[in-house]
Design an enzyme around this catalytic site. Structure first.
Site: not given
Length: 286
Positions: A247, A90, A217
Site C-alpha cells: 500500500h 491513501s 495492495d
C-alpha cells in the site's frame, strides 16, 4: 502534543503539494519530496489537521478540518509558484482529488497514489471490511468511540527492512515520525464520510491524473479504489500498476518508480503550460 512535521523545499516555479494519509505523517512523503525537488520542483509536504499527535488530538478533528488544512497549504504554495500540482497517498489521494474538483483552474495535475475509498485489501480481516461501513452510524450513536483498529503486519510495506524500521518507530509512540499504530474509530468514520463526498465529486475532476496503485495492495484493493478513480474522473489519466509494492508505494520497493513517473507527468504538463503561456504572450505582442 501535536508537532509541526510539515516541510518546504524551494525549487522552480512548478510546485507540488504532498498530502499524507490518515494517521500518517509528512515523513511518508519525504522520499518522493526529495525526488521531486531534485528534479527542480518546489515541494510542500503539509501536515493534516489533528495529525502527528495522539489519538485524542486526531479525534478532535473531522474530515472538514483535514480538507481545510489542505486548502490553506495550497494557498500557501500558490504564492510561491506559477503552477500548482497536488499528490496524495491513501486518504491523502482523496483529499488531492477533492482539491482538484474544487479548484480546476488552480490545480494543473494530480498524483493519485494508492487511493483508498474502502479498506478492502487482502490483509484486512473480514470483520473490519464489514464493520468499517457502519462506523458513521456508530459515531452518531456515540458507540465504541474509544476503540481503535490496530494495524497488523505487513503495515502496507513489502520491503521487510523498511517495514521493520517503520513499525518500530510507529509502535514506539513517536507519531510525528511514523504515525499512529492504531486507527481510532471516530477518525475512520470521518474517513468514510470523506470517501462518500469525493466519490460524488470524481466526475468534476477535469485535471490530468497520474494514478498509481499496487496490484497486491494489502489495504485497498486496486479494482474498487484506483479503478474507480480511473473510470469516474473526466480528465485524462495515466494508470500504472506496481507489482512489487504494497500500500505505501511512496516508501516501498518501487518508490523510485513513483518519483520517475511523477516527475515526467508533472514536467510534461508544466512544459505544456509554458508553451501556452509563451504563445499567448506572442499573440499579445502582435
Amino acid at each position: 502534543m501535536i508537532q509541526d512535521s510539515s516541510y518546504f523545499m524551494p525549487g522552480n516555479k512548478n510546485g507540488v503539494l504532498l498530502i499524507h494519509g490518515l494517521t500518517g505523517t509528512p515523513n511518508e512523503m519525504r522520499i518522493i519530496a526529495k525526488g521531486l525537488n531534485k528534479a527542480g520542483f518546489t515541494v510542500y509536504a503539509m501536515q493534516l489537521a489533528g495529525h502527528c499527535g495522539d489519538e485524542a488530538d486526531l479525534c478532535k478533528t473531522t474530515w472538514v478540518d483535514w480538507y481545510k488544512s489542505v486548502e490553506e497549504a495550497a494557498d500557501y504554495l500558490a504564492k510561491e509558484v506559477d503552477n500548482v500540482f497536488v499528490a496524495g497517498l491513501s486518504m491523502g489521494a482523496l483529499l488531492a482529488l477533492k482539491l482538484a474538483a474544487d479548484r480546476p483552474n488552480q490545480i494543473k495535475g494530480v498524483g493519485v497514489y494508492g487511493p483508498t475509498f474502502s479498506y478492502d485489501g487482502w490483509s484486512m480481516p473480514l470483520w473490519a471490511k464489514k464493520l468499517f461501513f457502519s462506523l458513521v452510524i456508530l459515531k452518531k450513536l456515540n458507540l465504541f468511540q474509544k476503540t481503535s483498529f490496530i494495524e497488523k503486519p505487513p503495515y502496507g510495506l513489502k520491503d521487510e527492512r523498511i517495514r521493520a524500521t517503520v513499525s518500530a518507530s510507529m509502535l514506539s509512540g513517536d507519531s510525528a515520525a511514523a504515525g499512529l499504530a492504531g486507527n481510532p474509530f471516530p477518525a475512520l468514520a470521518e474517513m468514510q464520510l470523506l470517501a462518500r463526498v469525493v466519490k460524488k465529486q470524481l466526475p468534476e475532476v477535469t485535471t490530468p491524473c497520474l494514478i498509481m496503485h499496487s496490484g497486491h495492495d494489502d489495504i485497498a484493493n486496486i479494482d474498487t479504489n484506483a479503478r474507480l478513480v480511473e473510470k469516474s474522473v473526466k480528465g485524462p489519466t495515466k494508470f500504472i500498476v506496481l507489482e512489487d509494492s504494497y500500500h505505501l508505494i511512496t516508501i516501498d520497493r518501487q518508490r523510485r518508480d513513483v518519483i520517475k513517473e511523477s516527475v515526467e507527468f508533472f514536467e510534461e504538463i508544466a512544459n505544456t503550460q509554458a508553451q501556452v503561456s509563451s504563445s499567448t504572450t506572442d499573440q499579445r505582442s502582435l
